[in-house]
Design a protein around this motif. Structure first.
Motif, short mmCIF file in Angstrom:
data_model
loop_
_atom_site.label_atom_id
_atom_site.label_comp_id
_atom_site.label_asym_id
_atom_site.label_seq_id
_atom_site.Cartn_x
_atom_site.Cartn_y
_atom_site.Cartn_z
N VAL A 199 0.85 -1.20 0.00
CA VAL A 199 0.00 0.00 0.00
C VAL A 199 0.88 1.24 0.00
N PHE A 200 0.58 2.18 -0.91
CA PHE A 200 1.36 3.42 -1.02
C PHE A 200 0.40 4.60 -1.01
N PRO A 201 0.16 5.20 0.17
CA PRO A 201 -0.88 6.24 0.31
C PRO A 201 -0.40 7.67 0.12
N ILE A 222 -1.58 -1.38 -4.41
CA ILE A 222 -2.57 -0.32 -4.54
C ILE A 222 -1.94 0.99 -4.05
N GLY A 223 -2.46 2.12 -4.54
CA GLY A 223 -1.89 3.39 -4.13
C GLY A 223 -2.79 4.56 -4.44
N SER A 224 -2.28 5.74 -4.19
CA SER A 224 -3.03 6.99 -4.36
C SER A 224 -3.31 7.28 -5.82
N ASN A 225 -4.40 7.98 -6.04
CA ASN A 225 -4.79 8.33 -7.41
C ASN A 225 -4.34 9.74 -7.78
N ASP A 237 -8.96 1.07 -10.89
CA ASP A 237 -9.44 0.05 -9.96
C ASP A 237 -8.40 -0.31 -8.91
N ALA A 238 -7.16 0.11 -9.12
CA ALA A 238 -6.09 -0.21 -8.18
C ALA A 238 -5.68 1.02 -7.36
N MET A 239 -6.50 2.07 -7.43
CA MET A 239 -6.15 3.30 -6.73
C MET A 239 -7.28 3.79 -5.83
N ASP A 247 -12.06 5.12 1.76
CA ASP A 247 -11.65 4.64 0.45
C ASP A 247 -10.40 3.76 0.57
N ILE A 248 -9.45 4.20 1.38
CA ILE A 248 -8.22 3.41 1.61
C ILE A 248 -8.58 2.09 2.27
N ARG A 249 -9.39 2.15 3.32
CA ARG A 249 -9.80 0.94 4.06
C ARG A 249 -10.50 -0.06 3.15
#
Length: 311
Positions: A199-201, A222-225, A237-239, A247-249
């Motif tokens: 995860v990369f937020p 998954i990561g930030s958009n 779909d992966a962001m 949204d992150i959760r």
């Protein structure tokens, strides 16, 4: 932008250098977040402002992403002909899906971590770790029971103290949060390979290298958009929205419970890593240098003609 606290020289004499001068351009994170990076330190603020002025005097910038390319044009006023997106990459000979069984056998602590969610990097505010911890704390009980949250990367004492406060505020089981500190590349590769989810937020990146590293090691990622991260991940779909804890959760939960979705994340990574390579970046950099040289020579010829007319 080097040289504030380290022994580094970046100055040059324009009168002595009659060739194009270019620089790799990463980002404008301090300029775009002055309250975090500039206002608390007046001396660094002055230093940074001087470096920005120096940057504007260059003949061209080699941006490491489309995001940084747009920043140079929008916030520095660079002409589009002087900014070139050369992208970036990682060392795919190191960051690979090929598992080193011998290394794993000598480092059994990695298996002791499993299953785990992985984050790599620092903890300055733009990295958005507070929302990651809050999102983790809101996961269903059975997921929290099974999955640890592992952080790899050097953290300052102040950063560790802040994270410990979040653990207490969000009522997270301390035994479920693992701080590994600095790790070698080989250890990092194995963490990417063995994690259940990367995860990369982050809120702002010049390129977002950890995401590319993770995907090249086969980690569902998954990561930030936002900013350059969406260029590396690509699929919506992966962001997630990094400002939205729910949204992150929800995306973390989906990645850990939906096997089809997890396989999609792996497939997305395999597709995306093919878009990046140092050979591709090198070709773009050479092309950019040649284009900057043409513009530079044209400007010099114009200057010479004007000087002759004046005389």
């Amino acid at each position: 932008f080097e040289g504030f606290i380290d022994n580094c020289l970046t100055e040059f004499d324009r009168d002595l250098i009659n060739i194009p001068i270019l620089a790799i351009f990463y980002d404008l994170i301090p300029l775009l977040n002055p309250k975090l990076y500039l206002e608390p330190n007046q001396s660094f603020s002055l230093f940074y402002a001087e470096k920005i002025d120096n940057l504007k005097s260059l003949d061209g910038l080699l941006a490491i992403s489309s995001s940084s390319y747009q920043e140079a044009i929008k916030y520095l006023g660079f002409n589009r002909t002087k900014v070139h997106n050369i992208s970036s990459a990682c060392d795919f000979s190191i960051f690979t899906e090929d598992i080193d069984e011998d290394f794993l056998s000598k480092n059994p602590q990695i298996n002791d971590l499993k299953p785990f969610i992985l984050y790599t990097g620092a903890n300055d505010p733009r990295k958005n770790l507070k929302r990651l911890f809050q999102a983790y704390s809101q996961l269903p009980f059975d997921i929290l029971l099974d999955y640890k949250l592992v952080l790899a990367g050097k953290l300052l004492e102040q950063e560790l103290s802040q994270i410990n406060q979040w653990i207490e505020i969000f009522n997270i089981d301390r035994e479920k949060v693992i701080f590994l500190g600095y790790v070698t590349d080989q250890m990092l590769v194995n963490l990417y390979q063995q994690c259940s989810l990367f995860v990369f937020p982050s809120l702002h990146e010049g390129f977002g290298l950890p995401v590319l590293e993770a995907m090249s090691c086969g980690a569902p990622s998954i990561g930030s958009n936002c900013t350059s991260i969406k260029e590396v991940i690509s699929s919506k779909d992966a962001m997630f929205d990094p400002n939205n804890v729910n949204d992150i959760r929800d995306l973390i939960q989906k990645a850990l419970t939906d096997l089809d979705y997890k396989e999609f994340l792996r497939s997305n990574g395999k597709v995306q890593i093919k878009r990046f390579s140092w050979s591709h970046t090198s070709r773009l950099a050479i092309k950019a240098c040649k284009e900057c040289e043409v513009v530079f020579n044209a400007q010099q010829n114009m200057y010479d003609i004007e000087s002759m007319n004046d005389n």
